[in-house]
Design an enzyme around this catalytic site. Structure first.
Site, mmCIF file in Angstrom:
data_model
loop_
_atom_site.group_PDB
_atom_site.id
_atom_site.type_symbol
_atom_site.label_atom_id
_atom_site.label_comp_id
_atom_site.label_asym_id
_atom_site.label_seq_id
_atom_site.Cartn_x
_atom_site.Cartn_y
_atom_site.Cartn_z
ATOM 1 N N ALA A 1 -16.970 -54.509 -2.396
ATOM 2 C CA ALA A 1 -16.717 -53.085 -2.619
ATOM 3 C C ALA A 1 -17.363 -52.751 -4.098
ATOM 4 O O ALA A 1 -16.833 -53.628 -5.130
ATOM 5 C CB ALA A 1 -15.256 -52.899 -2.710
ATOM 6 N N CYS B 1 -7.704 -58.237 -8.646
ATOM 7 C CA CYS B 1 -8.075 -59.804 -8.255
ATOM 8 C C CYS B 1 -7.610 -60.843 -8.843
ATOM 9 O O CYS B 1 -8.022 -61.786 -9.337
ATOM 10 C CB CYS B 1 -9.788 -59.737 -8.511
ATOM 11 S SG CYS B 1 -10.799 -58.630 -7.688
#
Length: 378
Positions: A304, A320
């Site tokens: 992405a 993340c």
């Protein structure tokens, strides 16, 4: 035990331009066509019409380098000795006397290709003209069978529907019923968690997600929590790693290089993450995320890249799982005028196809038929 149906022979062709048969004085240039014709003529002369007919089913000159005089010849397992013998009996290609010498024989094109690349690199190094990495990649590309990437431009797709589509395509790719396929799309605002289930990195109560117009989904991909939404370029590759010769690590690195190369189109100096930092970064700011799943050598999920998403959505997560780093976007990092998002998606697809050395990209503009077969979970 695996029984390979074909044999691939790496041959070196020695030319003698000083003994031109017709006295025309111009050394022959080796091509797939003239080598193929010379070998087939030799099979016919030495083994007759029946011998030629039995060899033609899988006979193919797969690669020729007119500079190094190396070629790769494919034959069926049952007939490869006949073809090998016929090649040793070839006396000329065009007007030029030749001698064939077998360098390597293998049951798969990849091993034979690797042997050819090593031989060619050694030849150039011995001549004092070492090959650059780009030249090696180009030679590698020319040696293999041309590969096609089929790209589906899906627009905005509900996340659960995209999961079902990926599952369907992975099954089809495992059965070798479809080529390598790439889904190019966007999602409505969606948070996704990887298989490690790091719920603590979601900083907003799950019950409040609806109030900000977002969904939460648990997945089987690698990686931590991330956000998908409008104004992101999302690519989900459904690829056979075996067919492209990649391992898991090199595959992730290739996804990173795709985004880095794309960023450079707009003057943005992106880099791969440091240790334990997957994805792509501009300084200490993350611009592209990666989370993949690999099943029986077939990939799904993917990358992405932030074009110009609403950055407020990232405030509700630890992106993340890295708490001390920011998230950025192409809009924030470049002074260049950005084209339409459709063009940006196409550019990112082109960069990925180049990094993965696909020879042809086939775009499906209207894949609505396959989407309509999936149950809508909206």
């Amino acid at each position: 035990m695996v029984g390979f149906k074909n044999r691939f022979m790496l041959m070196e062709v020695y030319l003698d331009p000083d003994k031109d048969l017709l006295g025309e004085g111009t050394p022959v240039i080796l091509t797939k066509l003239n080598l193929s014709e010379a070998i087939k003529d030799s099979i016919l002369v030495n083994f007759g019409e029946c011998g030629l007919a039995s060899c033609l089913g899988s006979f193919h000159v797969a690669y020729v380098n007119p500079v190094t005089k190396l070629c790769i010849v494919r034959s069926s397992r049952d007939e490869h000795r006949r073809v090998w013998s016929a090649m040793t009996l070839v006396r000329s290609v065009g007007n030029c006397p030749v001698v064939f010498n077998l360098l390597d024989i293998s049951g798969c094109i990849r091993a034979c290709r690797d042997a050819a690349l090593k031989c060619e690199t050694d030849k150039f190094n011995q001549s004092g003209k070492g090959l650059s990495e780009e030249e090696i990649r180009e030679m590698n590309r020319k040696m293999r069978t041309p590969r096609t990437l089929e790209v589906w431009k899906l627009g905005t797709v509900n996340y659960l529907k995209s999961l079902k589509l990926q599952d369907k395509l992975v099954s089809e790719r495992k059965a070798n019923r479809i080529p390598d396929t790439l889904l190019s799309l966007q999602h409505p605002p969606t948070y996704t968690l990887g298989k490690r289930r790091t719920d603590h990195n979601l900083l907003i109560p799950e019950a409040e997600l609806k109030s900000i117009g977002a969904e939460l989904h648990y997945t089987q991909r690698g990686g931590d929590i991330t956000f998908h939404g409008p104004h992101q370029a999302i690519l989900y590759p459904i690829l056979s790693l075996r067919s492209i010769g990649f391992g898991a690590r090199s595959y992730v690195e290739a996804l990173e290089r795709s985004m880095i190369e794309f960023s450079s189109l707009y003057g943005v100096k992106a880099r791969a993450g440091n240790k334990c930092e997957t994805g792509v970064w501009v300084g200490d700011r993350k611009i592209g995320a990666i989370g993949v799943r690999i099943s029986s050598g077939i990939t799904c999920h993917g990358l992405a890249f932030n074009i110009d998403p609403d950055m407020k959505y990232f405030e509700h997560i630890v992106p993340c799982g890295i708490a001390d780093k920011e998230v950025t976007s192409l809009r924030r990092e470049t002074d260049a005028q950005l084209p339409s998002e459709e063009v940006i998606h196409e550019q990112l697809v082109t960069c990925l196809a180049k990094v993965f050395s696909y020879d042809d990209v086939v775009v499906k503009e209207d894949p609505s038929a396959i989407l309509n077969t999936l149950e809508d979970d909206d």
